[in-house]
Scaffold this motif. Structure first.
Motif, PDB file in Angstrom:
ATOM      1  N   ARG A 169      59.836  23.201  71.415  1.00 49.11           N
ATOM      2  CA  ARG A 169      59.348  22.337  70.347  1.00 49.11           C
ATOM      3  C   ARG A 169      59.002  23.164  69.111  1.00 49.11           C
ATOM      4  O   ARG A 169      58.579  24.315  69.227  1.00 49.11           O
ATOM      5  N   TRP A 170      59.148  22.533  67.974  1.00 45.90           N
ATOM      6  CA  TRP A 170      58.914  23.207  66.689  1.00 45.90           C
ATOM      7  C   TRP A 170      58.011  22.339  65.832  1.00 45.90           C
ATOM      8  O   TRP A 170      58.244  21.138  65.691  1.00 45.90           O
ATOM      9  N   HIS A 171      56.961  22.928  65.271  1.00 44.71           N
ATOM     10  CA  HIS A 171      56.040  22.206  64.386  1.00 44.71           C
ATOM     11  C   HIS A 171      55.977  22.925  63.047  1.00 44.71           C
ATOM     12  O   HIS A 171      55.430  24.026  62.953  1.00 44.71           O
ATOM     13  N   PRO A 172      56.540  22.342  61.983  1.00 50.05           N
ATOM     14  CA  PRO A 172      56.400  22.926  60.648  1.00 50.05           C
ATOM     15  C   PRO A 172      54.992  22.634  60.108  1.00 50.05           C
ATOM     16  O   PRO A 172      54.716  21.536  59.634  1.00 50.05           O
ATOM     17  N   VAL A 173      54.108  23.603  60.202  1.00 46.59           N
ATOM     18  CA  VAL A 173      52.707  23.388  59.837  1.00 46.59           C
ATOM     19  C   VAL A 173      52.567  23.206  58.330  1.00 46.59           C
ATOM     20  O   VAL A 173      51.953  22.255  57.854  1.00 46.59           O
ATOM     21  N   ALA A 174      53.119  24.150  57.575  1.00 47.34           N
ATOM     22  CA  ALA A 174      53.039  24.090  56.111  1.00 47.34           C
ATOM     23  C   ALA A 174      54.374  24.531  55.538  1.00 47.34           C
ATOM     24  O   ALA A 174      54.586  25.728  55.288  1.00 47.34           O
ATOM     25  N   PRO A 175      55.303  23.599  55.332  1.00 46.86           N
ATOM     26  CA  PRO A 175      56.616  23.979  54.803  1.00 46.86           C
ATOM     27  C   PRO A 175      56.552  24.651  53.434  1.00 46.86           C
ATOM     28  O   PRO A 175      57.453  25.407  53.079  1.00 46.86           O
ATOM     29  N   ARG A 176      55.506  24.381  52.672  1.00 47.16           N
ATOM     30  CA  ARG A 176      55.318  25.059  51.392  1.00 47.16           C
ATOM     31  C   ARG A 176      53.880  25.549  51.315  1.00 47.16           C
ATOM     32  O   ARG A 176      52.941  24.797  51.624  1.00 47.16           O
ATOM     33  N   ALA A 177      53.706  26.804  50.907  1.00 47.72           N
ATOM     34  CA  ALA A 177      52.370  27.387  50.805  1.00 47.72           C
ATOM     35  C   ALA A 177      52.380  28.465  49.739  1.00 47.72           C
ATOM     36  O   ALA A 177      53.438  28.973  49.346  1.00 47.72           O
ATOM     37  N   GLN A 178      51.187  28.823  49.282  1.00 49.28           N
ATOM     38  CA  GLN A 178      51.019  29.980  48.408  1.00 49.28           C
ATOM     39  C   GLN A 178      50.398  31.085  49.251  1.00 49.28           C
ATOM     40  O   GLN A 178      49.403  30.863  49.954  1.00 49.28           O
TER      41      GLN A 178
END
Length: 310
Positions: A144-153
């Motif tokens: 399983r894959w969970h994209p936690v924060a696809p965009r971050a600084q």
């Protein structure tokens, strides 16, 4: 499967794994960083030799830093008595990750291998969006894959090597109930920050020979949308002759800007490409698990992935 932010207390049973992955590039594109925190380290020869009975006895925090003013690599595996984890934190030996609901703070106090120089610093990951869904990568949901924060600084402040920079980044996690090489023969993954959305492309071949692919866009609220996979696009093989493949708008030829990691079974690269009508820089990885299963490759791993017993 609904999900909000990272959960470091996830249950990991025998044969299984969990990892949390961060990548970032500096605003000028000159520097790159990846950090992966493992429970049941999927590439560990020690975990494999142990029969993978106790994942928490095989944990590591991998740091790969590249750039003209300093590069570093560290990945030391540590036993269960050096691991502390809960809902909002994961500590492995002298290094750790903590989540306060808004920012992921990563404290690195490692030593490189095979040359033993210090790798130390603090990385702060501030999400611009939070992904709300985890995705199964196989029909049985064993991976399983969970994209936690696809965009971050991301802010990088390293004392060893002495570099400081900031830039856009990405944060996700993966979980499995069996060894990674039991589920897959290979995969190719990439993420690219578009003007408004984030594109994530997954494809590969499962161990039973069936193909899989996943093409998604995430909007500013972290909501995901299925999209049609762009056209297949070839990339040059790596120095270790690992096959790389990606996707791009029809008629466009992606270019490898820099290969950050070139290992016998794995490569991570920066690409200049065109996706969904936009010229973008993408982070790309290729994983050859058939190569990873080779006894020759297994014998090479301890030189780059030492195990500490304290």
């Amino acid at each position: 499967m609904p999900a909000q932010g990272p959960r470091f207390d996830v249950r990991v049973d025998a044969q299984g794994y969990a990892w949390w992955y961060v990548d970032a590039t500096s605003a000028d594109g000159a520097h790159g960083l990846t950090i992966i925190a493992f429970i049941g380290s999927v590439f560990s020869p020690y975990y494999k030799l142990s029969g993978r009975k106790t994942p928490e006895n095989h944990c590591a925090i991998n740091v790969a830093l590249t750039g003209p003013r300093g590069s570093a690599w560290a990945m030391t595996e540590r036993p269960a008595h050096r691991v502390d984890r809960g809902t909002d934190h994961l500590v492995v030996g002298p290094s750790g990750l903590s989540w306060d609901g808004d920012t992921l703070v990563i404290e690195i106090r490692e030593r490189s291998a095979p040359l033993p120089y210090p790798v130390r610093g603090t990385i702060r990951v501030s999400p611009a969006m939070i992904g709300t869904t985890a995705f199964a990568l196989d029909p049985g949901g064993r991976h399983r894959w969970h994209p936690v924060a696809p965009r971050a600084q991301v802010e990088v402040a390293m004392t060893h090597p002495g570099v400081r920079w900031s830039g856009p980044g990405y944060f996700d996690s993966n979980f499995g109930d069996e060894p990674l090489e039991a589920g897959f023969d290979d995969w190719h993954w990439s993420r690219a920050h578009l003007k408004s959305d984030v594109a994530v492309l997954y494809e590969g071949r499962r161990r039973d020979g069936t193909p899989f692919d996943l093409a998604l866009k995430f909007d500013a609220q972290g909501r995901w949308h299925d999209v049609v996979q762009p056209a297949p696009a070839a990339l040059p093989r790596t120095g270790w002759l690992i096959k790389r493949a990606t996707r791009a708008d029809a008629g466009h030829r992606p270019r490898v800007v820099k290969t950050w990691i070139d290992a016998p079974f794995y490569a991570r690269s920066a690409l200049a490409t065109r996706l969904f009508g936009e010229e973008v820089r993408a982070v790309h990885e290729s994983l050859a698990l058939g190569r990873f299963r080779s006894p020759i490759v297994q014998s090479m791993l301890p030189y780059r992935m030492p195990r500490a017993f304290w």
